[in-house]
Design a protein around this motif. Sequence first.
Motif, PDB file in Angstrom:
ATOM      1  N   TYR A 178      -0.047   4.029 -14.263  1.00  0.00           N
ATOM      2  CA  TYR A 178       0.047   4.272 -12.819  1.00  0.00           C
ATOM      3  C   TYR A 178       1.453   4.756 -12.444  1.00  0.00           C
ATOM      4  O   TYR A 178       1.612   5.634 -11.586  1.00  0.00           O
ATOM      5  CB  TYR A 178      -0.325   3.011 -12.040  1.00  0.00           C
ATOM      6  CG  TYR A 178      -0.203   3.217 -10.558  1.00  0.00           C
ATOM      7  CD1 TYR A 178      -1.074   4.067  -9.887  1.00  0.00           C
ATOM      8  CD2 TYR A 178       0.805   2.600  -9.824  1.00  0.00           C
ATOM      9  CE1 TYR A 178      -0.951   4.296  -8.533  1.00  0.00           C
ATOM     10  CE2 TYR A 178       0.935   2.815  -8.474  1.00  0.00           C
ATOM     11  CZ  TYR A 178       0.056   3.662  -7.816  1.00  0.00           C
ATOM     12  OH  TYR A 178       0.180   3.885  -6.474  1.00  0.00           O
ATOM     13  N   ARG A 201      -2.766   1.050   1.752  1.00  0.00           N
ATOM     14  CA  ARG A 201      -3.878   1.597   0.962  1.00  0.00           C
ATOM     15  C   ARG A 201      -3.689   1.378  -0.540  1.00  0.00           C
ATOM     16  O   ARG A 201      -4.500   1.833  -1.332  1.00  0.00           O
ATOM     17  CB  ARG A 201      -4.039   3.098   1.233  1.00  0.00           C
ATOM     18  CG  ARG A 201      -4.247   3.439   2.686  1.00  0.00           C
ATOM     19  CD  ARG A 201      -5.652   3.086   3.179  1.00  0.00           C
ATOM     20  NE  ARG A 201      -5.669   2.890   4.622  1.00  0.00           N
ATOM     21  CZ  ARG A 201      -5.602   3.840   5.551  1.00  0.00           C
ATOM     22  NH1 ARG A 201      -5.501   5.083   5.189  1.00  0.00           N
ATOM     23  NH2 ARG A 201      -5.631   3.548   6.825  1.00  0.00           N
ATOM     24  N   ALA A 202      -2.621   0.713  -0.924  1.00  0.00           N
ATOM     25  CA  ALA A 202      -2.371   0.478  -2.346  1.00  0.00           C
ATOM     26  C   ALA A 202      -3.212  -0.691  -2.841  1.00  0.00           C
ATOM     27  O   ALA A 202      -3.862  -1.389  -2.064  1.00  0.00           O
ATOM     28  CB  ALA A 202      -0.888   0.212  -2.577  1.00  0.00           C
ATOM     29  N   GLN A 203      -3.185  -0.887  -4.170  1.00  0.00           N
ATOM     30  CA  GLN A 203      -3.982  -1.964  -4.764  1.00  0.00           C
ATOM     31  C   GLN A 203      -3.238  -3.276  -4.643  1.00  0.00           C
ATOM     32  O   GLN A 203      -2.792  -3.866  -5.635  1.00  0.00           O
ATOM     33  CB  GLN A 203      -4.292  -1.648  -6.231  1.00  0.00           C
ATOM     34  CG  GLN A 203      -5.265  -0.499  -6.388  1.00  0.00           C
ATOM     35  CD  GLN A 203      -5.628  -0.230  -7.837  1.00  0.00           C
ATOM     36  OE1 GLN A 203      -5.210  -0.924  -8.735  1.00  0.00           O
ATOM     37  NE2 GLN A 203      -6.433   0.790  -8.056  1.00  0.00           N
ATOM     38  N   GLY A 204      -3.113  -3.771  -3.415  1.00  0.00           N
ATOM     39  CA  GLY A 204      -2.434  -5.039  -3.209  1.00  0.00           C
ATOM     40  C   GLY A 204      -0.922  -4.877  -3.221  1.00  0.00           C
ATOM     41  O   GLY A 204      -0.400  -3.792  -3.473  1.00  0.00           O
ATOM     42  N   PRO A 205      -0.215  -5.980  -2.921  1.00  0.00           N
ATOM     43  CA  PRO A 205       1.243  -5.925  -2.737  1.00  0.00           C
ATOM     44  C   PRO A 205       1.991  -5.376  -3.947  1.00  0.00           C
ATOM     45  O   PRO A 205       2.950  -4.615  -3.811  1.00  0.00           O
ATOM     46  CB  PRO A 205       1.613  -7.392  -2.493  1.00  0.00           C
ATOM     47  CG  PRO A 205       0.357  -8.036  -2.010  1.00  0.00           C
ATOM     48  CD  PRO A 205      -0.767  -7.310  -2.652  1.00  0.00           C
ATOM     49  N   ASP A 206       1.563  -5.745  -5.155  1.00  0.00           N
ATOM     50  CA  ASP A 206       2.276  -5.314  -6.344  1.00  0.00           C
ATOM     51  C   ASP A 206       2.029  -3.836  -6.643  1.00  0.00           C
ATOM     52  O   ASP A 206       2.948  -3.101  -7.023  1.00  0.00           O
ATOM     53  CB  ASP A 206       1.814  -6.185  -7.512  1.00  0.00           C
ATOM     54  CG  ASP A 206       2.574  -5.907  -8.778  1.00  0.00           C
ATOM     55  OD1 ASP A 206       3.754  -6.279  -8.819  1.00  0.00           O
ATOM     56  OD2 ASP A 206       1.992  -5.320  -9.689  1.00  0.00           O
ATOM     57  N   GLY A 207       0.783  -3.396  -6.448  1.00  0.00           N
ATOM     58  CA  GLY A 207       0.482  -1.969  -6.605  1.00  0.00           C
ATOM     59  C   GLY A 207       1.329  -1.150  -5.646  1.00  0.00           C
ATOM     60  O   GLY A 207       1.854  -0.087  -5.995  1.00  0.00           O
ATOM     61  N   ALA A 208       1.507  -1.662  -4.434  1.00  0.00           N
ATOM     62  CA  ALA A 208       2.301  -0.951  -3.428  1.00  0.00           C
ATOM     63  C   ALA A 208       3.769  -0.874  -3.843  1.00  0.00           C
ATOM     64  O   ALA A 208       4.431   0.144  -3.628  1.00  0.00           O
ATOM     65  CB  ALA A 208       2.164  -1.653  -2.078  1.00  0.00           C
ATOM     66  N   VAL A 268      -0.304   7.253  -2.907  1.00  0.00           N
ATOM     67  CA  VAL A 268      -0.472   6.055  -3.741  1.00  0.00           C
ATOM     68  C   VAL A 268      -1.833   5.982  -4.423  1.00  0.00           C
ATOM     69  O   VAL A 268      -1.974   5.288  -5.426  1.00  0.00           O
ATOM     70  CB  VAL A 268      -0.212   4.750  -2.953  1.00  0.00           C
ATOM     71  CG1 VAL A 268       1.147   4.804  -2.280  1.00  0.00           C
ATOM     72  CG2 VAL A 268      -1.298   4.449  -1.955  1.00  0.00           C
ATOM     73  N   THR A 269      -2.845   6.707  -3.899  1.00  0.00           N
ATOM     74  CA  THR A 269      -4.139   6.658  -4.586  1.00  0.00           C
ATOM     75  C   THR A 269      -4.428   7.939  -5.375  1.00  0.00           C
ATOM     76  O   THR A 269      -5.416   7.993  -6.091  1.00  0.00           O
ATOM     77  CB  THR A 269      -5.309   6.408  -3.605  1.00  0.00           C
ATOM     78  OG1 THR A 269      -5.430   7.527  -2.732  1.00  0.00           O
ATOM     79  CG2 THR A 269      -5.078   5.160  -2.778  1.00  0.00           C
ATOM     80  N   LEU A 287       1.733   1.388   1.671  1.00  0.00           N
ATOM     81  CA  LEU A 287       1.440  -0.034   1.446  1.00  0.00           C
ATOM     82  C   LEU A 287       0.018  -0.440   1.805  1.00  0.00           C
ATOM     83  O   LEU A 287      -0.649  -1.159   1.068  1.00  0.00           O
ATOM     84  CB  LEU A 287       2.469  -0.882   2.218  1.00  0.00           C
ATOM     85  CG  LEU A 287       2.282  -2.388   2.249  1.00  0.00           C
ATOM     86  CD1 LEU A 287       2.161  -2.985   0.855  1.00  0.00           C
ATOM     87  CD2 LEU A 287       3.464  -3.053   2.974  1.00  0.00           C
ATOM     88  N   SER A 333       4.921  -0.823  -6.945  1.00  0.00           N
ATOM     89  CA  SER A 333       4.986   0.217  -7.983  1.00  0.00           C
ATOM     90  C   SER A 333       4.952   1.593  -7.337  1.00  0.00           C
ATOM     91  O   SER A 333       5.694   2.501  -7.732  1.00  0.00           O
ATOM     92  CB  SER A 333       3.798   0.104  -8.946  1.00  0.00           C
ATOM     93  OG  SER A 333       3.779  -1.136  -9.584  1.00  0.00           O
TER      94      SER A 333
END
Lengths: 322, 322
Positions: free
Chosen positions: B70, B98-105, B308-309, B96, B107
Amino acid sequence: ADVAYLRSVLPSTTEDAFFDYLATLDASEVTVSAMPEGSVVFARVPFLQVKGPLLVVQLLETTLLCLVNYASLVATNAARFRFLAGPDVKLMEIGLRRAQGPDGALSASKYSYIGGFDCTSNILAGKLYGIPVRGTVAHSFIMSFTSLEEVQPRELPPLAGGEPVDLPALAESWLQRVCELLQTPPEKANRGELAAFVSYAVTFPRDFQGLLDTYCVRRSGLPNFCAVALALHQLGYRAIGVRLDSGDLAQQSKEIRRVLRACGAHFQVPWFETIPIAVSNDISEQSLEEFSQEGSEIDIIGVGTHLVTCPLQPSLGCVYKV
Amino acid sequence: ADVAYLRSVLPSTTEDAFFDYLATLDASEVTVSAMPEGSVVFARVPFLQVKGPLLVVQLLETTLLCLVNYASLVATNAARFRFLAGPDVKLMEIGLRRAQGPDGALSASKYSYIGGFDCTSNILAGKLYGIPVRGTVAHSFIMSFTSLEEVQPRELPPLAGGEPVDLPALAESWLQRVCELLQTPPEKANRGELAAFVSYAVTFPRDFQGLLDTYCVRRSGLPNFCAVALALHQLGYRAIGVRLDSGDLAQQSKEIRRVLRACGAHFQVPWFETIPIAVSNDISEQSLEEFSQEGSEIDIIGVGTHLVTCPLQPSLGCVYKV
């Protein structure tokens, strides 16, 4: 430290009282009403209602959207896969390596399970959320063997007890019989693959499964698997499945089922024909439609990339209205 | 606890010695050689090489792929946005929600910055990684006002010092002059929006920015912004920007620039015509191409979902070869 950081990035004219206020801020006056997690909700129906002081509920907007958007998206995506797969196929979530980092992957595992998946390959998700975990064999494990000499330990006692048996030798003798039945040349069955299967079987005799596509499914993976599974059967154990990770999965599943039936009938091992066939390799909704159209014999499907990144619609646009 | 969990999910025949081995496992014999983070790498070139005991490096496979896939994908995506936007436009990461949760955001923020973005709206990413943070005004803030009566405090001293001035009254008088120049009816300029702008300006006079599209950009947002910015100018302060979050962003940016130039010329405020115009609202690579074709006057672009996606290619298929 958070307030000190905010002080460093906000205009220098910001009043101290604002930072003092932030330091005491909490959500004690906020109430949240939500649909139970896992509920089906229709479009345009509010599924989360937040009441509280204006400033606090404004601060919660992005946080809440971050927590619900991807969760709802992936649960919906999982439900679509479940709908296409039907109720009898087992669906396994295997998206860790394509998710947005470790936390994104945990959300993916949790909400795939809520959306109708049966299990995950993410062990931490299993531990944290109580989701059943399932694994498989790696191609690299199969490739790390070159001959039966390397198998260690070699002996396995029958399930009912008694003298341990040399499993590599027993598997080798079964391989001759299987190849004769299938009319494939035994020298095309890769010896390293056979060694890997035997090594797996001697360690986990009640949980033996074969990954068939490291070399050639028809001439190597499948005969080697049948040989080891029949050797195990002779000692009272049942293999639990095979897996395919490349090629035309639906067509191969039908050929594998034919071979399993043939072996089961010829060697009088009735359970052989129902050995579960698992597949993976970039499975999408379209793959599931094709499996169904081609009348595949697939029992277990691992879905990763297309589940956790939702390519048909990679984001869900939930909004938060004040 | 992790080993206890593994013991609960692995076959009961698994030897104790295996769990003892796992408990002592570490990566001290593993060496990792990698391209420096942020390097440009070409396809088919290995960018991470791992050496060590077979079992340990096999266990690292999924973890490493999760960490690099990613990250590489979003940095590449960010670089594509930067390439299309050109070197002069500021790019802000706002993914933030639309990301895969706080940690994905997190990254996403980190690797967007590495890929060429200028700043992020994710304050935690700013704190953790030293990325510049930028924010804006919410529509809900604008909508929380209905009249100038609500503005509190009302007085602002000139930048050079002197008697504080009643900013709502000053802005109101400027609104009349602006509306006359722009030939728009002053009664169409929303009073709540004016109150929100004044309230913002009295609190952050050196950092005033206007979100223009809560009601009507041309008849309300823009006249109200110009009125407050000119009132601030009279007291020695400069507004820092305007933002649009809906509609035809390129066309509106050109109309806004015309109005800012007209006000700057008419009221003899030369810096007015260079006030930065920021836009957001589902910005994609295609949006940037359109902005460029239409000769937009946009200076700052906030990109969220499409950054982000990565909808054009939602996953990167890096592989790990043993």
